[in-house]
Design an enzyme around this catalytic site. Sequence first.
Site, PDB file in Angstrom:
ATOM      1  N   HIS A  11      33.770  49.436  34.333  1.00  0.00           N
ATOM      2  CA  HIS A  11      33.442  50.562  34.936  1.00  0.00           C
ATOM      3  C   HIS A  11      34.171  51.715  34.102  1.00  0.00           C
ATOM      4  CE1 HIS A  11      32.055  47.865  37.787  1.00  0.00           C
ATOM      5  NE2 HIS A  11      33.267  47.580  38.321  1.00  0.00           N
ATOM      6  N   ASP A  13      26.894  44.769  36.355  1.00  0.00           N
ATOM      7  CA  ASP A  13      27.399  44.638  37.795  1.00  0.00           C
ATOM      8  C   ASP A  13      26.009  44.457  38.539  1.00  0.00           C
ATOM      9  OD1 ASP A  13      29.266  44.687  39.715  1.00  0.00           O
ATOM     10  OD2 ASP A  13      29.429  46.653  39.903  1.00  0.00           O
ATOM     11  N   LYS A  32      39.445  37.859  37.398  1.00  0.00           N
ATOM     12  CA  LYS A  32      39.081  39.514  37.789  1.00  0.00           C
ATOM     13  C   LYS A  32      40.175  39.986  38.876  1.00  0.00           C
ATOM     14  CE  LYS A  32      35.891  42.843  39.063  1.00  0.00           C
ATOM     15  NZ  LYS A  32      34.545  42.202  39.697  1.00  0.00           N
ATOM     16  N   HIS A  44      29.001  41.379  33.082  1.00  0.00           N
ATOM     17  CA  HIS A  44      29.685  41.842  34.413  1.00  0.00           C
ATOM     18  C   HIS A  44      28.304  41.610  35.348  1.00  0.00           C
ATOM     19  CE1 HIS A  44      32.327  44.005  37.011  1.00  0.00           C
ATOM     20  NE2 HIS A  44      31.624  43.884  37.722  1.00  0.00           N
ATOM     21  N   HIS A  47      27.212  39.365  39.296  1.00  0.00           N
ATOM     22  CA  HIS A  47      27.369  38.591  40.550  1.00  0.00           C
ATOM     23  C   HIS A  47      26.137  37.875  40.990  1.00  0.00           C
ATOM     24  CE1 HIS A  47      31.012  41.219  41.088  1.00  0.00           C
ATOM     25  NE2 HIS A  47      30.490  41.948  40.439  1.00  0.00           N
ATOM     26  N   HIS A  62      38.410  45.304  37.415  1.00  0.00           N
ATOM     27  CA  HIS A  62      37.689  46.494  37.882  1.00  0.00           C
ATOM     28  C   HIS A  62      38.849  47.627  38.128  1.00  0.00           C
ATOM     29  CE1 HIS A  62      35.631  48.560  41.487  1.00  0.00           C
ATOM     30  NE2 HIS A  62      36.855  48.812  41.619  1.00  0.00           N
TER      31      HIS A  62
END
Length: 408
Positions: free
Chosen positions: A245, A318, A184, A60, A62, A225
Site C-alpha cells: 500500500h 488487494d 504478513k 497481493h 485474498h 501492510h
Amino acid sequence: MGKRTVFHGGQVFDGTGAALAHADVVVSDGRIVGVGSGLDGDDVVDCSGSTLVPGLFDCHVHVTSSGVDMMKRLTNPFSYQFYQAGANLKATLDLGITTIRDASGADLGVQQAVEDGLIAGPRMQISVTAISQTGGHGDGWMPSGITVGGRVSYPGRPSGIVDGPEEMRRKVRELIRSGANVLKVFTSGGVLSPRDNPRHGHFRDDELEVLVAEANAAGIYVMAHAQATPGIKAAVRAGIRSIEHGVFLDEEAVEMMIERGTWLVPTLIAPVSVIESAEEGAALQPAVLAKAREVLASHQEAFALAVSAGVKIAMGTDSGVGPHGTNLRELALMKAGGMSAGDVLVATTRSAAQLLGLDDELGTIEEGKRADLVIVRGDPFDFEHLKENVAAVYKDGNLVSSGQRKGI
C-alpha cells in the site's frame, strides 16, 4: 524430450524490458526450450495478430475473501469461504495471472488443492494469517465487546494477534508450522479495520526485529501492510522485503526504501474498490468509508513519488477487497501514476517474480523458464481492455483457460 509445441506468428513481450519483437516460442515438458525465428514443433499454436506475454503475477490477493460487505461475511456459513476461493482462483487464472501471493486467509489446504489439481488456479505463496498487534488492523474488536471482521481461527489458520517480542517469536514459528511461505505483518492501521488509524504506526522495532530474524532463519520473506509513514519506516528499518500500500510514503521513506532495496506493492485499486462497494450498497461502517475517501488522494500521490524516485515496484491489487477477476484494473492505475506501459507489464511479470523469489523459474519468456504464457489479442499495453483481450492462458505449458473469449 517430449512433444514440442510452437507458438507461432505473433509478437513476444518477454518481460526483460526489451521491445516487442516477432518471434516463435517452443515449449516442451512444461518448459520454454526455444525463442527465435523459424522454429518448428509437433503442434502449432497460431498467435497471428496477438502478443505472447509471460504469465502475470498479482503479489497481493485474498482468495478466501469476496468483498467488504460485512453483513454478507457475517451471515455466510463458515465453510462458504473455501468454495468462494475456488471461484476466485479460477477468475484470477482466466486473466492470465498464473502466480499469486495470498496476503492472509488462504491456508495450506487451499494451496495444496491447487497444486494437486483439485481446483484450477494460479500457483500460490501463502501467509496464512496476518500478524497484528492488539487494536491493530487485524483486530476486529468493537466497543460492544463483539469481534467482527476478523478471521475465525481454526487448525491450520491460527489467530495473528501478538504483543511483545516473545509472543512475536512464537507466532512466527506457529505460522511457519502451519505452512506459511511468506509472512504478513500489519505495521500500521488500515481502512477496513474498525478501531485504528491508517496514519498510526504499529509494532515497535524490537518486535519487528524478532519477526524478521525468525523469517530469515526459515528462509522466507516478510511483507508489511504499511500505510502510515512511521509504519513504513519501521518496516524498512527492520529489513522487511516489501511495503504493501504505502499510502503515506514521504521522501525520507522513499530514500530509505531505495537504500535498502525495499519493494513497493501499491494496490492502488483497493481504496477505489471500497468506495465503489459502498456506492453499490455494501454494508460499511461510516468510519471505514471516511477512511477510504481520506487515503485515496494520498495513495496516488505516494505512488507517483515512488515511481519518480525509482523505487522497485511489483503489481498487487488487494483483490478480495474488490472483486476477484478485476485485478487487471490495477495496471491502468499504475500507468496513470507515472509508469510507462512497458514498465507496468514488467512490474506484473519479471519484477513480481523477483519480489517473490521466483525469477529463476518465472516472469520472463526465456529458454529454460517454466512455460507460463498468455496470448493477448491486439495491443498488450491497452490496459483498459486487457481483460477482454486475454485469449488463452498456459501454465507449465498446459492450456488452463481460454481467457475471456473462446478460441485463440
